[in-house]
Enzyme design. Structure first.
Site, PDB file in Angstrom:
ATOM      1  N   LYS A 296       0.811  -1.221   0.000  1.00 41.48           N
ATOM      2  CA  LYS A 296       0.000   0.000   0.000  1.00 41.48           C
ATOM      3  C   LYS A 296       0.845   1.271   0.000  1.00 41.48           C
ATOM      4  O   LYS A 296       0.413   2.302  -0.484  1.00 41.48           O
ATOM      5  CB  LYS A 296      -0.992   0.008   1.177  1.00 41.48           C
ATOM      6  CG  LYS A 296      -2.089  -1.038   1.005  1.00 41.48           C
ATOM      7  CD  LYS A 296      -3.323  -0.749   1.832  1.00 41.48           C
ATOM      8  CE  LYS A 296      -4.430  -1.749   1.475  1.00 41.48           C
ATOM      9  NZ  LYS A 296      -5.614  -1.627   2.276  1.00 41.48           N
TER      10      LYS A 296
ATOM     11  N   LYS B 199      -5.175 -10.389  -5.855  1.00 44.80           N
ATOM     12  CA  LYS B 199      -6.367 -10.798  -5.088  1.00 44.80           C
ATOM     13  C   LYS B 199      -7.559  -9.914  -5.455  1.00 44.80           C
ATOM     14  O   LYS B 199      -7.378  -8.746  -5.831  1.00 44.80           O
ATOM     15  CB  LYS B 199      -6.086 -10.812  -3.581  1.00 44.80           C
ATOM     16  CG  LYS B 199      -6.205  -9.494  -2.894  1.00 44.80           C
ATOM     17  CD  LYS B 199      -6.125  -9.634  -1.383  1.00 44.80           C
ATOM     18  CE  LYS B 199      -6.329  -8.249  -0.794  1.00 44.80           C
ATOM     19  NZ  LYS B 199      -7.231  -8.061   0.261  1.00 44.80           N
TER      20      LYS B 199
ATOM     21  N   LYS C 229     -11.661  -4.521  -3.347  1.00 44.21           N
ATOM     22  CA  LYS C 229     -12.745  -3.540  -3.440  1.00 44.21           C
ATOM     23  C   LYS C 229     -12.367  -2.363  -4.315  1.00 44.21           C
ATOM     24  O   LYS C 229     -13.219  -1.709  -4.887  1.00 44.21           O
ATOM     25  CB  LYS C 229     -13.023  -2.971  -2.044  1.00 44.21           C
ATOM     26  CG  LYS C 229     -13.606  -3.935  -1.080  1.00 44.21           C
ATOM     27  CD  LYS C 229     -13.604  -3.247   0.283  1.00 44.21           C
ATOM     28  CE  LYS C 229     -14.138  -4.166   1.340  1.00 44.21           C
ATOM     29  NZ  LYS C 229     -13.804  -3.654   2.673  1.00 44.21           N
TER      30      LYS C 229
HETATM   31  P1  ATP Z   1      -9.890  -5.281  -0.209  1.00 41.06           P
HETATM   32  O1  ATP Z   1      -8.478  -5.756  -0.356  1.00 41.06           O
HETATM   33  O2  ATP Z   1     -10.846  -5.985  -1.042  1.00 41.06           O
HETATM   34  O3  ATP Z   1      -9.978  -3.770  -0.333  1.00 41.06           O
HETATM   35  P2  ATP Z   1      -9.550  -5.575   2.529  1.00 41.06           P
HETATM   36  O4  ATP Z   1      -8.866  -6.860   2.774  1.00 41.06           O
HETATM   37  O5  ATP Z   1      -8.666  -4.386   2.457  1.00 41.06           O
HETATM   38  O6  ATP Z   1     -10.404  -5.644   1.242  1.00 41.06           O
HETATM   39  P3  ATP Z   1     -11.709  -5.797   4.519  1.00 41.06           P
HETATM   40  O7  ATP Z   1     -12.972  -5.295   4.021  1.00 41.06           O
HETATM   41  O8  ATP Z   1     -11.466  -5.389   5.912  1.00 41.06           O
HETATM   42  O9  ATP Z   1     -10.526  -5.211   3.695  1.00 41.06           O
HETATM   43  O10 ATP Z   1     -11.673  -7.367   4.414  1.00 41.06           O
HETATM   44  C1  ATP Z   1     -12.620  -8.100   5.128  1.00 41.06           C
HETATM   45  C2  ATP Z   1     -12.247  -9.546   5.130  1.00 41.06           C
HETATM   46  O11 ATP Z   1     -12.232 -10.050   3.793  1.00 41.06           O
HETATM   47  C3  ATP Z   1     -10.865  -9.846   5.721  1.00 41.06           C
HETATM   48  O12 ATP Z   1     -10.992 -10.964   6.567  1.00 41.06           O
HETATM   49  C4  ATP Z   1     -10.024 -10.193   4.524  1.00 41.06           C
HETATM   50  O13 ATP Z   1      -9.012 -11.111   4.832  1.00 41.06           O
HETATM   51  C5  ATP Z   1     -11.049 -10.822   3.595  1.00 41.06           C
HETATM   52  N1  ATP Z   1     -10.661 -10.705   2.173  1.00 41.06           N
HETATM   53  C6  ATP Z   1     -10.428  -9.550   1.488  1.00 41.06           C
HETATM   54  N2  ATP Z   1     -10.133  -9.818   0.188  1.00 41.06           N
HETATM   55  C7  ATP Z   1     -10.170 -11.188   0.068  1.00 41.06           C
HETATM   56  C8  ATP Z   1      -9.947 -12.090  -1.038  1.00 41.06           C
HETATM   57  N3  ATP Z   1      -9.662 -11.647  -2.240  1.00 41.06           N
HETATM   58  N4  ATP Z   1     -10.087 -13.409  -0.808  1.00 41.06           N
HETATM   59  C9  ATP Z   1     -10.401 -13.881   0.432  1.00 41.06           C
HETATM   60  N5  ATP Z   1     -10.618 -13.093   1.502  1.00 41.06           N
HETATM   61  C10 ATP Z   1     -10.510 -11.752   1.338  1.00 41.06           C
END
Ligand code: ATP
Ligand code: LTN
Length: 327
Positions: free
Chosen positions: A111, A193, A196
Site C-alpha cells: 500500500k 487478489k 474492493k
Molecule cells: P480489499 O483488499 O478488497 O480492499 P480488505 O482486505 O482491504 O479488502 P476488509 O474489508 O477489511 O478489507 O476485508 C474483510 C475480510 O475479507 C478480511 O478478513 C479479509 O481477509 C477478507 N478478504 C479480502 N479480500 C479477500 C480475497 N480476495 N479473498 C479472500 N478473503 C478476502
C-alpha cells in the site's frame, strides 16, 4: 464457549473474496461461539474517506452482515468508533510494538509502494487490528489469507505483553481460514487478489451485483489458452480461481468436482459457476434492501455497541492496571 471476533472495513463494494474468505465463516460460527462482528470505520480512515460516503458505507456493511445471516440476537454487531477502547488499546499496543516489525508487513509494503509521504495510520494499522482482537479476549479470528501476517503480529504482541505483565493480561488468539475461499483472485487478473478498490468492476463480483453483471464478469474472466480443466494455481491461476470459487459455493472439494464433471471446455465451467453464484447471492440481495431501510438497523448497532463496550471496559481496566496507567 469460545469467543470469536472479526471486522470488515466500510469501504464499499463488499465482494466474493470478502464473503467466501471471511463473512461466510462469521455465519457458520454463530451457533457454537460467542461472536462479535465489527465494522472497522477507524481502519477505513487510514486512507482519505468522504465523511458522507463513510457514514453510508457503515450502514451498508451493517445491513449486509444481517442480510447474509448474522443474527443480532446471537452475535454482537457494532461500529468500532462507538467503543473508545479500540483507539485507547491501539495506542498502548503501539508502545509495545517495534517499527521494524510494522515496516515488514507485506500489506504496508504494497500500500505504501515506495512513496515518500505515507500516512502513519497505514503503518500502525496492524496494531489497531491487534487491539480490536485483544480487547475482547478473543480465541478465534475468522479472516482471509491476506490477514495471516497481521494475526501473527497480534499473537507476537500479546505474547510479548504477557511475558512482561503476566499471562492473564491477554488471550493469545488463533486465525481461522477457509480451505477454498481464503484467497479469491481477481477475475480479470488472477495473479492479484480480488479487491474492493480495483478500477475494473469486472475484476470482482460484489454481493449486491445483479444477475446480468454476475454473468458478464464470470463469462469474461481471464483463463488461458490450453483448454484443459485442471487445478494448478501456479500455472493455471484463472481456471484454478474459478474452481476454488465453485468449491466454496458448492461445499464440495475441487477433487470431487473435477471427478464428476463433464464440461467440454471453460465455457461450460463458467456457465455452471454463473448459475451457482447467482443462486447463492439471490437471498442476500432479497434480504438486504428491507434491512438497510429499516429502523431496526441503528437500534441493532446501538445495542451492539453497549454490549461490546461492557466487555471492552473490563479488559481496559485490567490493562490500565497492569501498565500502571491512572492513579
Ligand atoms: P480489499 O483488499 O478488497 O480492499 P480488505 O482486505 O482491504 O479488502 P476488509 O474489508 O477489511 O478489507 O476485508 C474483510 C475480510 O475479507 C478480511 O478478513 C479479509 O481477509 C477478507 N478478504 C479480502 N479480500 C479477500 C480475497 N480476495 N479473498 C479472500 N478473503 C478476502
Ligand atoms: N485488517 C482487516 C480488517 C480488520 C480485522 C480486525 C479483521 C480490522 N480489524 C480485527 C479481523 C479482526 C482487513 O483489512 N481485512
Amino acid at each position: 464457549m469460545k469467543r470469536v471476533f472479526s471486522g470488515v472495513q466500510p469501504t464499499g463494494n463488499i465482494h466474493l473474496g470478502n464473503y467466501l474468505g471471511a463473512l461466510k465463516q462469521f455465519v457458520e460460527l454463530q451457533d457454537d461461539h460467542e461472536c462479535i462482528y465489527c465494522i472497522v470505520d477507524e481502519h477505513a480512515i487510514t486512507v482519505p474517506q468522504d465523511p458522507e460516503e463513510l457514514r453510508k458505507h457503515i450502514l451498508d456493511v451493517a445491513a449486509l452482515y444481517m442480510a447474509i445471516g448474522i443474527d443480532p440476537k446471537k452475535s454482537i454487531i457494532f461500529v468500532q468508533s462507538a467503543v473508545s477502547g479500540h483507539a485507547e488499546l491501539g495506542w498502548i499496543l503501539c508502545c509495545s510494538s517495534y517499527t521494524g516489525e510494522l515496516y515488514r508487513m507485506t500489506q504496508f509494503k504494497a500500500k505504501s509502494g515506495g512513496k515518500e509521504s505515507v500516512g502513519t495510520g497505514l503503518l500502525t494499522y496492524p496494531v489497531l487490528m491487534a487491539a480490536d482482537i485483544l480487547l475482547y479476549d478473543t480465541d478465534v479470528v475468522p479472516v482471509g489469507n491476506d490477514q495471516k501476517q497481521h494475526i501473527e503480529l497480534c499473537r507476537d504482541i500479546a505474547i510479548r505483553v504477557n511475558h512482561r505483565f503476566g499471562e492473564d493480561t491477554f488471550v493469545v488468539p488463533d486465525g481461522r481460514f477457509m480451505k477454498a475461499g481464503a484467497r479469491v483472485m481477481a477475475l480479470d487478473d488472477p495473479t492479484q487478489k480480488m479487491s474492493k478498490s480495483a478500477l475494473n468492476e469486472h475484476s470482482r463480483i460484489s454481493l449486491l451485483d445483479q444477475d446480468s453483471k454476475i454473468k458478464k464478469s464470470i463469462m469474461r474472466a481471464t483463463t488461458d489458452s490450453d483448454g484443459e480443466i485442471r487445478f494448478d494455481p501456479e500455472n493455471k491461476p484463472g481456471v484454478s480461481n474459478l474452481l476454488n470459487i465453485y468449491s466454496a459455493f458448492s461445499g464440495r472439494s475441487v477433487e470431487e468436482i473435477l471427478a464428476d464433471q463433464n464440461w467440454r471446455g471453460y465455457g461450460d465451467l463458467k456457465k455452471e459457476l454463473v448459475a451457482l453464484t447467482q443462486e447463492a447471492l439471490r437471498p442476500i440481495k432479497q434480504n438486504y434492501d428491507e434491512i438497510r431501510e429499516s429502523d431496526e438497523l441503528k437500534a441493532v448497532l446501538r445495542d451492539g455497541a453497549e454490549r461490546a463496550n461492557a466487555i471492552a471496559e473490563k479488559t481496559m481496566k485490567r490493562v490500565r492496571d497492569k501498565f500502571g496507567l491512572g492513579f
